[in-house]
Each structure stands twice: as C-alpha cells, then as structure tokens.
Design an enzyme around this catalytic site. Structure first.
Site, mmCIF file in Angstrom:
data_model
loop_
_atom_site.group_PDB
_atom_site.id
_atom_site.type_symbol
_atom_site.label_atom_id
_atom_site.label_comp_id
_atom_site.label_asym_id
_atom_site.label_seq_id
_atom_site.Cartn_x
_atom_site.Cartn_y
_atom_site.Cartn_z
ATOM 1 N N ASP A 175 0.843 -1.202 0.000
ATOM 2 C CA ASP A 175 0.000 0.000 0.000
ATOM 3 C C ASP A 175 0.875 1.248 0.000
ATOM 4 O OD1 ASP A 175 -2.185 -1.649 0.220
ATOM 5 O OD2 ASP A 175 -2.296 -1.478 2.408
HETATM 6 N N1 URA Z 1 -1.260 -6.016 3.794
HETATM 7 C C1 URA Z 1 -1.776 -4.772 3.832
HETATM 8 O O1 URA Z 1 -2.806 -4.534 4.409
HETATM 9 N N2 URA Z 1 -1.086 -3.785 3.203
HETATM 10 C C2 URA Z 1 0.099 -3.982 2.569
HETATM 11 O O2 URA Z 1 0.678 -3.030 2.039
HETATM 12 C C3 URA Z 1 0.609 -5.280 2.552
HETATM 13 C C4 URA Z 1 -0.080 -6.287 3.164
#
Ligand code: URA
Length: 231
Positions: free
Chosen positions: A102
């Site tokens: 993310d």
């Molecule tokens: N899980 C999440 O919620 N976000 C990420 O960036 C990676 C794994």
C-alpha cells in the site's frame, strides 16, 4: 542472440545507438573486432566488450527496494509518485512489481522483468512467507495472537494459517503466506485493531536487511534461486 540486441538489452544504448557503436569499430567479441550488428553471440561462451569494458548480459533483473511511505507500488500514475521514480539504471528493462505494498506501507518490495518469477512468488499455490512488522493503535492483547494465526474467511475463502508473535506493547510480527488485498490491515481490523504503521521485513528467506528507505540493490543469484525454489 544478435550483437545489437545483446548490447541494447544490457543497457549500452538504444538499438540504433549500439548499431552505430558497432559500425564505428568500438565493439569486440572475444578478441575479434566486429562491425556487423547481426553477429551471433553465444550467451554461454562469448565475451563482449565496448572499448575495454566487458558488457555483461542478464536475461532478467531482480531489484530489491526499501519502499518509503508515500509512493505507489505502480509503474506509472497520473497523480501520485511511484516507486519507479526511485530506481535508476533500469530504464531499458520493463520492470514490474512483485506483490504490491500500500502507499503508506514501507519495506521490502521486489521489481523484476521476469514474469515467471512473479507468477511463482505471487501464486497462492506456492506458500512463500511475507513477514510484516505491524504497529497498532492500541495495546495488543497476547491472547489475540491465536485469533491472528487461525485461518479466517476473506474474499470468500479461508486464509492460510499465519505466524504471529508480539514484539512490543503495540507491535506484532506477522508472517502470512498469501497476498490478498490489504490482507494484514484487514486481519487486524477483524480482531479490533487499527494498523498505524506497516513494514514488510522479509519475503521467504530474503531479508530487507540494512537497506535504507529509498535504497535498492540487485538480488544476488543465490537469493533469486532461494525464492524460485520455495514451493
Ligand atoms: N497487507 C496490507 O494490508 N497492506 C500492505 O501493504 C501489505 C499487506
């Protein structure tokens, strides 16, 4: 492989630019000066030089980046900065991202131009562990570890069991074996926590190690082999 393609793929220049270098007599194959762009190169045996520098051809490249927050795991975006802006020297390769993070997540991000490798690493059939350091908005209750490790229903199927341990009052180490959308944040949300910081430390046996935010390095041959061999 044709000599001009070999040189262009190795990042020496565009196909047109390397053709010029060859015509000018600047390229040697082993100990012979060659002037024909279509000279055949045997990848197992031949050594190619421009001037006195040997040009090493790599079929694929594998780059490990310490992703900072604020960058999208995408190759391009009209509004946001992407991780591609952090990486130089790979413009001649068509890199893509292996398992996105993310925008606000930091840590271990792989980029490659090897589609099969990406498929292997991201397929839920191959159970490759991704380890996250998760910081929460409130104190973690030790007896919630069990809930975290058990399969839960997500996107219409059960998740694989995961591993978790508590590091600090609000910090948990979690290893998951698949990569559903926002999986870690959703797992904690289910048991009543909000993730305030998420950092990926490792994939399989490969650790982010001492790379600083925004720094990157090629994976070693051994590291690539280890990731390819996880089944
Ligand atoms: N899980 C999440 O919620 N976000 C990420 O960036 C990676 C794994």
């Amino acid at each position: 492989m044709r000599l001009d393609r070999y040189l262009a793929n190795a990042g020496v220049g565009t196909r047109q630019e390397v053709k010029k270098l060859i015509r000018k007599g600047l390229v040697m194959v082993n100990d012979t000066l060659v002037t024909l762009a279509d000279t055949a190169i045997d990848l197992d045996k031949d050594h190619v030089y421009v001037g006195d520098q040997e040009i090493i051809y790599e079929e694929y490249v594998y780059v490990l980046l310490h992703k900072p927050e604020g960058y999208l795991s995408a190759t391009e975006d009209r509004h946001d900065k992407t991780v591609m802006e952090l990486i130089e020297g790979y413009e001649h390769r068509e890199l893509h991202i292996v398992g996105r993070l993310d925008k606000d997540t930091t840590g271990f991000l792989l980029l490659t131009d090897d589609g099969q490798f990406t498929h292997h690493l991201t397929s839920p059939k191959h159970h490759i562990g991704k380890r996250y350091r998760v910081t929460l908005n409130s104190t973690f209750a030790l007896n919630d570890l069990e809930k975290l490790m058990k399969p839960i229903s997500m996107d219409g199927e059960l998740t694989l069991p995961s591993e978790a341990s508590m590091l600090e009052e609000k910090v948990v180490l979690l290893t998951i074996y698949e990569g559903k959308h926002h999986q870690v944040k959703r797992m904690f949300e289910r048991i009543g926590y909000e993730v305030t910081q998420l950092h990926r430390e490792a994939i399989g046996e490969i650790e982010l190690g001492s790379l600083m935010k925004g720094e990157y390095r090629p994976l070693t041959k051994e590291e690539v082999k280890k990731l390819k061999n996880v089944s």
